[in-house]
Write a protein that holds these residues in place. Sequence first.
Motif: not given
Length: 781
Positions: A107-122
């Motif tokens: 949960n903490e990991l996905f809350r911290s995902l960069p907003a400008d990322r250029r990839y899909y996260a799983t």
Amino acid sequence: MAKSVAFTMNGGDSLYSYSKNSTFQRKAIDAAKELINEAVFERLDTESFSSSAFRVTDLGCSVGPNTFLAVQNIVDALEQKYQSQGHNSQLLELQVFFNDHASNDFNELFRSLPADRRYYATGVPGSFHSRLFPKDFLHFVYSSYALQCLSKVPEEVADINSPAWNKGRIYYSNSEDQVVKAYEAQYAKDMGCLLNARAQEIVCGGLMAFVVPGRPNGVPHTQVLGNKVVELIGSCLMDMANKGVISEEKLDSFNIPLYMASLDEVEAIHRKSENLTQEQPQANVIASTLRSGMEGMFREHFGDEILDEFFDSLRKKLEESSSVLKPLTSISLFANRNTHTEMPRGGGNYYNFTKIRDAIDSVGAKVNVIGVVLECGFPRRSRGTDWFVSVRIIDETHQDPGLSVNIFTDRNECPRILSVGDIIQFQRLMIKRHVDKVNAVFSKKFSTFAIYYGSDARSLSPYHASKTFRERDHDKNFLIDLRRWLKNFHFHEGANYFSSIREMKGGEDFHLVCKIIHIHEGAGNEWMAFVWDGTDAPPANILQNFPAVGTVLRVISQDLENDNLRLLKTGEWVKLVNLLCEVHAGLWRCVLTPFTKLRYTPKEDRLKLERKRLFNERLAQSPENLMQMPFGGFPSPQVTEVDDSDDDHAIFLTLMDVVASSELPARFKCVVRVIAASPWQAADFLFPAGIDRIRLTLEDSAARIHAFLYAEDGVKFFNGQSSVEALEVKRNFLLGVRVNNDGVQDDPRRNPPWVQVWLKSETDQQGNPHYRIFGTKVVAA
């Protein structure tokens, strides 16, 4: 039985969270950035991937932000590679799988995902020591500072009945040999499981990049920083057991599942993975942090009550021991699936160069080499779509015959070597054996090159390099050392290996040491070089004889592009290997074929100096007025007579002197041969004063010109004879034409004699020079 252990980092953003206490891990990621870039450019075979999506995983990702930094480094490298290959990187679809144990704070990991990322996260929960993904699924597998964690505590060390029972200690580094071997065996088993699982999950040509904390070869476990820190942890726990804060039984049942492997151990484990090809591990200095990564494990075993007291005690012991703690070593390991196996050599740095002598002994391996260009071929199209060029290189360990590098790449990516004697470095050459010869193969998929100026240069940057080449500071030391060696290097070639122009034979290949006199560029890919070595050309065929003083030989190209002219520089001496000799339009010429090569010729080359010496001796031994007469003209020809009343001691000059003279008008005394006449029929040789004229084509070893006989000069030339029969005899004699008793030419081959003539250079009405024969008479017919 020992149970599986999960190293779960502290989540959230509290004082002791991993996100606020992972500075040292971040330094490891920063240190590995350049290595990741180079590995992506040099080892990742993106051309072989069929999927439109590119899938990346970070094993042991924790809760961030380090994993985001590492992933961004990978994304940047991928996009740069796609751009260098001419692709639109914006069309690249990236999917990143963040992996860690199920207890990780996703949960903490996905809350911290960069907003400008250029990839899909799983998110992918589970142990990386077992299968996590489908077969042939991943393109890039990454892990940093996670693989030192064992899947579980070795069972023997927790078994009271085992010789490896680790009573009174929580770690292996300062324990009995049986404990050390138990940890070592568990690490080898875990790493084997991890590599085998990834070998099934990664696609062919995919890449794995691991940064693993470890220890240098030969360093005892007790002297490694990470191990000393864990020993201090054990000391703190022992102090608390002595105070009764924790029980001795609780302490004896606790062991930390970490292992700091050496470089050799990592290599040995990796060699057992049959489906993977490894690079040599590389070491970097890094420290580590503790509470954010171990607090969960201590809480589970000892409870919350002791945590503050324990870590406070540990902090004090670390401060007291800081002066004797030695830095930890980080092992960077790169591997591909299903490529040629490369065995590491000497435990050295992956980015060091292999000496050519050792490279030749490394058949089947990929090596990095740097050497002097001894010989360079001209690019030609291969049987497929690639272009091929061959380069032979040498270094201080191996000069004869050196290492041949066969380069297969796109036309625009061929090495643009400006001069033999320059220095070229290659990365990831495959060493192969063909019949009884060893050579290196450059592949456009993973090999790179960079070319530097030779021994006299100071620049440490390459003047040409492949697109995927990445310059590194430590390359400069190798370049400096090689230039220093090259300054005093003298290549010893057999005296009979290189020929001179006078030794040419038609239809045969030969090797020539010569000086480039002039380069002429024609239309399209047509060009011609004029070369000279101070000797005379031999007869062009059995009956023709074209010797000269210093023949200027025409060298033309055959299916070679004008771009190759950069290797030929006017005024320089060169060695040309595998020239094809032929006679064309009655003149010698040589052909540069796709098999012709240019060999390194230093300033003080022995063969070059020998050619100069022979030429100077030839001039010195001849009478002054005969210095430039061709050998075929000695003694002075008696075919013609020339008027010498004005200048009895005039120096014989070549036709090259005539056409090069800027003085107009001027007179020249020459020894030439008449190879053509116009008009041809003797009946047309009429000389009413000032009306008709005859054009003769004259030739010597240096040039070919048209010269005219006008009126009274023509009458004198043929000795006043005007009958057709008499003129035909003199014409045939001058042109070397053989006729039978009936006056019919019975042999198409001709052997014109050498004749002396006076020539006068004049200008026509347009100001162009033309030449006139005067004061000359044919007497020998």
